[in-house]
Design a protein around this motif. Sequence first.
Motif, mmCIF file in Angstrom:
data_model
loop_
_atom_site.group_PDB
_atom_site.id
_atom_site.type_symbol
_atom_site.label_atom_id
_atom_site.label_comp_id
_atom_site.label_asym_id
_atom_site.label_seq_id
_atom_site.Cartn_x
_atom_site.Cartn_y
_atom_site.Cartn_z
ATOM 1 N N CYS A 74 1.042 -1.504 -0.249
ATOM 2 C CA CYS A 74 0.193 -0.231 -0.094
ATOM 3 C C CYS A 74 1.051 1.218 -0.193
ATOM 4 O O CYS A 74 1.778 1.248 0.590
ATOM 5 C CB CYS A 74 -0.471 0.177 1.139
ATOM 6 S SG CYS A 74 -2.226 -1.354 1.287
ATOM 7 N N THR A 75 0.667 2.387 -0.993
ATOM 8 C CA THR A 75 1.912 3.069 -1.057
ATOM 9 C C THR A 75 0.840 4.249 -0.830
ATOM 10 O O THR A 75 -0.277 4.818 -1.946
ATOM 11 C CB THR A 75 2.272 3.537 -3.057
ATOM 12 O OG1 THR A 75 1.588 3.732 -3.327
ATOM 13 C CG2 THR A 75 3.287 2.075 -2.853
ATOM 14 N N SER A 76 0.267 5.383 0.074
ATOM 15 C CA SER A 76 -0.540 6.413 0.292
ATOM 16 C C SER A 76 0.141 8.049 0.835
ATOM 17 O O SER A 76 1.086 7.896 1.158
ATOM 18 C CB SER A 76 -1.428 5.737 1.858
ATOM 19 O OG SER A 76 -2.123 4.470 1.568
ATOM 20 N N ASP A 79 -2.880 13.252 1.589
ATOM 21 C CA ASP A 79 -3.968 13.172 2.150
ATOM 22 C C ASP A 79 -4.775 11.902 2.204
ATOM 23 O O ASP A 79 -5.864 11.401 2.467
ATOM 24 C CB ASP A 79 -5.121 14.022 1.539
ATOM 25 C CG ASP A 79 -5.699 13.836 0.153
ATOM 26 O OD1 ASP A 79 -4.346 12.301 -0.472
ATOM 27 O OD2 ASP A 79 -6.986 14.439 -0.162
ATOM 28 N N ALA A 80 -3.810 10.379 1.523
ATOM 29 C CA ALA A 80 -4.283 9.198 1.373
ATOM 30 C C ALA A 80 -3.754 8.536 2.662
ATOM 31 O O ALA A 80 -2.547 8.662 3.361
ATOM 32 C CB ALA A 80 -3.765 8.554 0.918
ATOM 33 N N VAL A 81 -4.774 7.965 3.519
ATOM 34 C CA VAL A 81 -4.395 7.282 4.577
ATOM 35 C C VAL A 81 -3.876 5.858 4.980
ATOM 36 O O VAL A 81 -2.956 5.015 5.978
ATOM 37 C CB VAL A 81 -4.859 7.953 6.080
ATOM 38 C CG1 VAL A 81 -5.989 7.486 5.905
ATOM 39 C CG2 VAL A 81 -4.134 7.525 7.139
ATOM 40 N N LEU A 82 -5.006 5.301 4.351
ATOM 41 C CA LEU A 82 -5.012 3.325 4.204
ATOM 42 C C LEU A 82 -5.335 2.330 2.772
ATOM 43 O O LEU A 82 -6.440 3.741 1.979
ATOM 44 C CB LEU A 82 -6.285 3.292 5.290
ATOM 45 C CG LEU A 82 -6.338 3.704 6.711
ATOM 46 C CD1 LEU A 82 -6.678 2.682 7.205
ATOM 47 C CD2 LEU A 82 -4.586 3.198 7.439
ATOM 48 N N HIS A 83 -4.638 2.058 2.954
ATOM 49 C CA HIS A 83 -5.043 0.800 1.559
ATOM 50 C C HIS A 83 -5.204 1.532 0.334
ATOM 51 O O HIS A 83 -5.188 1.404 -0.886
ATOM 52 C CB HIS A 83 -6.858 0.625 0.935
ATOM 53 C CG HIS A 83 -7.099 0.019 2.953
ATOM 54 N ND1 HIS A 83 -8.627 0.585 3.271
ATOM 55 C CD2 HIS A 83 -6.900 -0.878 3.569
ATOM 56 C CE1 HIS A 83 -8.183 -0.833 4.442
ATOM 57 N NE2 HIS A 83 -7.032 -0.962 4.928
ATOM 58 N N GLY A 84 -3.625 2.755 0.004
ATOM 59 C CA GLY A 84 -3.632 3.157 -1.196
ATOM 60 C C GLY A 84 -2.727 2.244 -2.041
ATOM 61 O O GLY A 84 -2.064 2.061 -1.756
ATOM 62 N N LEU A 227 -8.274 5.207 0.854
ATOM 63 C CA LEU A 227 -8.795 5.707 1.883
ATOM 64 C C LEU A 227 -8.346 7.297 2.249
ATOM 65 O O LEU A 227 -6.805 7.389 2.644
ATOM 66 C CB LEU A 227 -9.398 5.158 3.181
ATOM 67 C CG LEU A 227 -10.437 3.914 3.165
ATOM 68 C CD1 LEU A 227 -10.304 3.213 4.376
ATOM 69 C CD2 LEU A 227 -11.634 3.763 2.229
ATOM 70 N N ARG A 228 -8.982 8.259 1.903
ATOM 71 C CA ARG A 228 -8.224 9.663 2.375
ATOM 72 C C ARG A 228 -8.890 10.505 3.078
ATOM 73 O O ARG A 228 -10.504 10.023 3.614
ATOM 74 C CB ARG A 228 -8.001 10.510 0.800
ATOM 75 C CG ARG A 228 -7.640 9.865 -0.353
ATOM 76 C CD ARG A 228 -7.541 10.642 -1.601
ATOM 77 N NE ARG A 228 -6.940 9.935 -2.525
ATOM 78 C CZ ARG A 228 -5.470 10.263 -2.787
ATOM 79 N NH1 ARG A 228 -4.534 10.886 -2.035
ATOM 80 N NH2 ARG A 228 -4.862 9.557 -3.521
ATOM 81 N N SER A 229 -7.928 11.253 3.760
ATOM 82 C CA SER A 229 -9.109 12.672 4.820
ATOM 83 C C SER A 229 -10.225 12.896 3.858
ATOM 84 O O SER A 229 -10.389 13.578 2.956
ATOM 85 C CB SER A 229 -7.958 13.170 5.209
ATOM 86 O OG SER A 229 -7.447 14.017 4.629
ATOM 87 N N ALA A 230 -11.083 13.506 4.430
ATOM 88 C CA ALA A 230 -12.503 14.143 3.674
ATOM 89 C C ALA A 230 -12.060 15.169 3.853
ATOM 90 O O ALA A 230 -12.502 16.223 2.391
ATOM 91 C CB ALA A 230 -13.970 13.973 4.565
ATOM 92 N N THR A 231 -11.580 15.773 4.395
ATOM 93 C CA THR A 231 -11.366 17.603 3.962
ATOM 94 C C THR A 231 -9.896 18.307 3.200
ATOM 95 O O THR A 231 -9.346 18.874 2.906
ATOM 96 C CB THR A 231 -10.594 17.751 5.090
ATOM 97 O OG1 THR A 231 -9.618 17.811 5.792
ATOM 98 C CG2 THR A 231 -12.047 18.333 6.454
ATOM 99 N N GLY A 232 -8.941 16.767 2.778
ATOM 100 C CA GLY A 232 -7.901 16.869 2.317
ATOM 101 C C GLY A 232 -6.638 17.300 2.772
ATOM 102 O O GLY A 232 -5.630 17.315 2.129
#
Length: 258
Positions: A74-76, A79-84, A227-232
């Motif tokens: 996974c490469t996040s 603003d990506a945090v999980l499962h990139g 999965l990314r932060s909703a606010t960026g």
Amino acid sequence: MIEILNPAGVARGRVTGALVADILQTMKRRAVVGTNLLEINAWTKEMIFEARATSCYVAYEPSFGRGPFGHYICTSVNDAVLHGKPHDYALADGDLLTLDLAVSLDGVVADSAISFVVGDSPQPDSVAMIEATERALAAGIAAAGPGARIGDLSHAIGTVLRDAGYPINTQFGGHGVGSTMHQDPHIVNTGRPGRGYELQPGLLLALEPWVMADTDALRTDADGWTLRSATGSRTAHSEHTIAITEDGAEILTLPTPG
């Protein structure tokens, strides 16, 4: 399912853990400005195959994803945090990159994640966030041992993250590992002490504090995975696999000495 390993199983877990840690550290060294995420995925595949190990991600197809993950790490980014999901993107100076890797070797899985800033641009807020997840991880490990409860670990992790000023998402967190990647018990990143499953020697746990700078809400990319932060806002994630021992907890995902 909660799986308790015998001493031979824990010993195999040490070998798997060292492999995971060695791959992550190699990818960290190679992740420079201009490195493509697909290169990181290809290098990871090569190291897994050389070790005659098995990726836990390629065929991974849980209910929350869209089809098999199809990649080896996974490469996040930012603003990506999980499962990139690795894709055609060249890293830029100042990017915050999280690498998350789970591998099976000789029947035992280890899972670990690291976050770091690429290049030389100062990023004090990003560094502070990464360090907060590392402190939370250390606190969770310190709370682990025979007789401790899952809530004790969650409380220790959550206290550090909350004191650092970060919102905490409870949808995704730590978990048991063993012969498979995701097992019970689930370990949320905040909780009440004295509650939940009582830890026993031979239990392997993946503890993974992760935060987003200004929100606890996630959004899913069009790829159905990332999965990314909703606010960026930027994000950070730190993870180790530990084994509960007779007198505490042992970190399995440490690099090979030297």
